[in-house]
Scaffold this motif. Structure first.
Motif, PDB file in Angstrom:
ATOM      1  N   PRO A 305       0.792  -1.225   0.000  1.00 40.03           N
ATOM      2  CA  PRO A 305       0.000   0.000   0.000  1.00 40.03           C
ATOM      3  C   PRO A 305       0.826   1.278   0.000  1.00 40.03           C
ATOM      4  N   LEU A 306       2.132   1.189   0.221  1.00 42.18           N
ATOM      5  CA  LEU A 306       2.981   2.376   0.192  1.00 42.18           C
ATOM      6  C   LEU A 306       3.769   2.445  -1.101  1.00 42.18           C
ATOM      7  N   ASP A 307       5.040   2.022  -1.081  1.00 50.29           N
ATOM      8  CA  ASP A 307       5.847   2.272  -2.278  1.00 50.29           C
ATOM      9  C   ASP A 307       7.051   1.343  -2.337  1.00 50.29           C
ATOM     10  N   GLU A 329       2.101  -4.936  -9.442  1.00 57.02           N
ATOM     11  CA  GLU A 329       3.309  -4.248  -9.892  1.00 57.02           C
ATOM     12  C   GLU A 329       4.410  -4.408  -8.843  1.00 57.02           C
ATOM     13  N   LEU A 330       5.572  -4.865  -9.299  1.00 57.01           N
ATOM     14  CA  LEU A 330       6.763  -5.025  -8.468  1.00 57.01           C
ATOM     15  C   LEU A 330       7.838  -4.065  -8.962  1.00 57.01           C
ATOM     16  N   GLU A 335      14.952   0.571  -6.037  1.00 56.09           N
ATOM     17  CA  GLU A 335      14.825   1.923  -5.506  1.00 56.09           C
ATOM     18  C   GLU A 335      14.972   1.961  -3.986  1.00 56.09           C
ATOM     19  N   TYR A 336      14.282   1.060  -3.304  1.00 57.84           N
ATOM     20  CA  TYR A 336      14.310   1.036  -1.838  1.00 57.84           C
ATOM     21  C   TYR A 336      15.034  -0.189  -1.288  1.00 57.84           C
ATOM     22  N   SER A 337      15.747  -0.888  -2.116  1.00 55.09           N
ATOM     23  CA  SER A 337      16.411  -2.118  -1.659  1.00 55.09           C
ATOM     24  C   SER A 337      17.880  -2.153  -2.068  1.00 55.09           C
ATOM     25  N   GLY A 338      18.522  -0.983  -2.044  1.00 60.18           N
ATOM     26  CA  GLY A 338      19.960  -0.944  -2.233  1.00 60.18           C
ATOM     27  C   GLY A 338      20.456  -0.393  -3.543  1.00 60.18           C
ATOM     28  N   GLN A 339      19.535  -0.110  -4.481  1.00 62.06           N
ATOM     29  CA  GLN A 339      19.874   0.582  -5.728  1.00 62.06           C
ATOM     30  C   GLN A 339      21.039  -0.051  -6.486  1.00 62.06           C
ATOM     31  N   GLY A 474       3.718  11.373   3.792  1.00 59.72           N
ATOM     32  CA  GLY A 474       2.910  10.328   4.429  1.00 59.72           C
ATOM     33  C   GLY A 474       3.680   9.077   4.754  1.00 59.72           C
ATOM     34  N   THR A 475       4.981   9.230   4.995  1.00 57.43           N
ATOM     35  CA  THR A 475       5.842   8.068   5.240  1.00 57.43           C
ATOM     36  C   THR A 475       6.507   8.222   6.600  1.00 57.43           C
TER      37      THR A 475
END
Length: 612
Positions: A305-307, A329-330, A335-339, A474-475
């Motif tokens: 539900p977030l990003d 969608e994956l 982006e948020y897992s080490g780029q 909102g995070t």
């Protein structure tokens, strides 16, 4: 220049004969010509079912075909002695069957019959590449498609990419719009590998304005004039969901689809308002519209539900749509897992999402319900495609799980490693060990217990515990001297738990039954709250951050043992990334632990070093 061959560089096959015609049959013949040969008595035939009687195993093949048929993409592989036949109803199935044999042939022994059909009909990779060559949320260099406002003149690397995608079962891509002749050139390359190209667009118009409808209808007609088999449109950003129907009606005459990303209305939130909740947005916006979309609209739902966090609950939308076609969608791009600096193999996370029981009571899974599986790609013009050589494993795993969501992620790692590197079994096992637990390791040293984010604003790489805490994004984590977490309960919080069906709603609502790994996503709790594991929340934060960093140290140590067995360029790439990874993990460990120590004043029970 096409870059490295990824997982298509080590395989060999004996002689192959092709009993088929058409564009994809020609592609298979081209594949056969460039595949390395080795001597064996086995004879391989690739043929359509209409010509299967030209082979020695026609009876066995016909007996293996299911009553309902193989469909457009299914295939049969039969081996008896030295005869091996790949059969399908048409070119798509033959192409996937050929790559199946290429993947497994040297592991095959004895007689066998295999029947394969994809579990999900649309398996797509989105590309947020700009015409300038910049890749939004890309970590592997610039675009392989665009440069300086136009499509690159040499499409050889695009063709190599299409080949990689087809080999793992991807059948659709989305790219930015360009000049129509260039769109046709790109679509032609992907067509050679059975991949439908869609165009990524933004829709910010008023869908109730007839002038808007006419403009889109005319524009889409011009596109289909030059690319008759265009897959459709992927809407990256939009304001009004009614725009999905406007676009769907425009592509309907040509058999196209509209993929509409369900981000929901996400206005700037007031961090002072604890009941405002970004997690609610997509559900609140789209559930009232269920059943009101055209048949060729596919709603594209982020898995959480977030990003794309490294841990968040499965989005309730994925279990609630009843009358609308939708997909999950994956993100293959990290982006948020080490780029693609930090090693993070996401296969286990994706499988967990796809196998999630959307009813909470032994009912249908996400994979059972979706009509599409989509991800944002992780490729760029870096020589190894993905920046970090080992990040190729995520691209491979996405394709294989899109085809078969029940596939074992560790087995996929063995497949990928064996196909990618010339190595002995012991080295492959060591490499798989390094990769297989890397997602859980990343989770341990970053944001705890599902609270999410805590990343550097803008870049989203590295820690910044309060980076978004007072923003409108909102995070939030709402940490104070007494506790931490977001209250999303119906009783006292934002009410988000009520978007799930029973028994999931009650499971998440109750602080004592909520899974530990999601506790801070759903609840604000005191630091001395005891988890189901028996640890307090605060001690868990300390323990996992020390453990996560130690696991990265162990990864690096394992890599150093086997590094000399790899080619110099690969060794240099992976070693340099591990140095960055170790440094980043250290920052996460120290900043998160120090933050919570300073807030709470509670020391680590094991007296480890926490900077004050």
């Amino acid at each position: 220049m096409t870059g490295d061959s990824a997982w298509l560089g080590t395989q060999r096959l004996p002689e192959v004969t092709v009993h088929a015609s058409g564009v994809l049959a020609q592609t298979i013949r081209a594949e056969v010509r460039q595949t390395r040969r080795f001597r064996t008595d086995v004879q391989i035939a690739v043929c359509t079912l209409t010509r299967v009687r030209e082979t020695a195993l026609w009876q066995e093949v016909e007996a293996a075909v299911p009553e309902h048929g193989l469909g457009v993409e299914g295939f049969v592989v039969v081996r008896r002695g030295n005869d091996l036949v790949v059969a399908a109803e048409g070119g798509h199935g033959l192409l996937y069957g050929y790559f199946y044999v290429l993947r497994y042939f040297e592991w095959m022994s004895g007689d066998f019959t295999v029947v394969e059909q994809p579990a999900v009909p649309i398996r797509m990779l989105d590309h947020w590449d700009e015409l300038s060559g910049v890749v939004r949320r890309g970590y592997s260099g610039k675009s392989i498609f665009f440069r300086d406002g136009e499509v690159v003149p040499d499409l050889s690397r695009v063709r190599a990419y299409a080949r990689l995608l087809a080999s793992i079962g991807i059948n659709a891509v989305a790219l930015a719009t360009a000049e129509l002749p260039d769109v046709a050139r790109l679509a032609g390359v992907f067509r050679e590998y059975g991949i439908a190209m869609s165009l990524a667009v933004d829709f910010i118009d008023d869908p109730r304005d007839e002038r808007v409808a006419r403009w889109w209808a005319a524009t889409i007609a011009r596109v289909y004039d030059v690319v008759p088999d265009l897959g459709g449109l992927v809407v990256r950003t939009a304001r009004d969901p009614e725009g999905a129907n406007l676009l769907a009606r425009a592509v309907t005459p040509y058999g196209g689809s509209v993929f509409w990303r369900c981000s929901g209305a996400e206005p700037e939130q007031d961090w002072r308002d604890r009941r405002a909740d970004r997690a609610r947005a997509a559900y609140d916006a789209f559930i009232p519209l269920d059943g009101r979309f055209e048949e060729n609209v596919v709603l594209q739902v982020k898995h959480g539900p977030l990003d794309f966090q490294v841990r968040e609950p499965v989005a309730p939308l994925l279990g609630e749509f009843q009358e609308t076609v939708f997909g999950v969608e994956l993100q293959v791009t990290q982006e948020y897992s080490g780029q693609q600096q930090d090693l993070c193999y996401l296969g286990p996370w994706w499988r967990e999402i796809l196998q999630f029981d959307t009813t909470g009571g032994g009912g249908v899974t996400v994979a059972d319900r979706i009509g599409a599986i989509v991800a944002v790609s992780n490729v760029g013009d870096d020589l190894n495609w993905t920046g970090h050589k080992l990040a190729q494993s995520n691209l491979y795993a996405f394709g294989r799980l899109a085809w078969d969501p029940s596939a074992d992620p560790v087995s996929l790692l063995h497949e990928w490693a064996a196909a990618t590197f010339a190595m002995d079994d012991r080295t492959r096992s060591e490499l798989v060990t390094i990769l297989s637990g890397s997602w859980q390791t990343y989770e341990r040293y970053t944001a705890p217990l599902g609270v999410g984010f805590m990343v550097t604003p803008g870049t989203h790489y590295g820690p910044s515990v309060n980076g978004y805490e007072f923003s409108g994004a909102g995070t939030y984590h709402f940490a104070d001297r007494y506790g931490v977490g977001v209250d999303r309960t119906v009783k006292t919080g934002s009410g988000f738990t009520g978007q799930y069906p029973e028994p999931l709603a009650s499971l998440y609502e109750d602080v004592y039954t909520c899974p530990d790994e999601l506790l801070l996503f759903f609840h604000h709790v005191p630091y001395d709250h005891v988890l189901q594991s028996g640890s307090t929340v605060l001690q868990h934060i300390y323990d996992t951050h020390f453990q996560g960093y130690a696991e990265v140290e162990a990864m690096v140590a394992r890599w150093r043992v086997i590094a000399e067995r790899f080619e110099p360029a690969i060794r240099t790439n992976i070693t340099a990334r591990f140095e960055t990874h170790l440094s980043n993990a250290r920052e996460w460990r120290d900043q998160v632990n120090t933050f919570f120590y300073r807030l709470s004043g509670v020391a680590d029970a094991h007296s480890r070093t926490i900077h004050r």
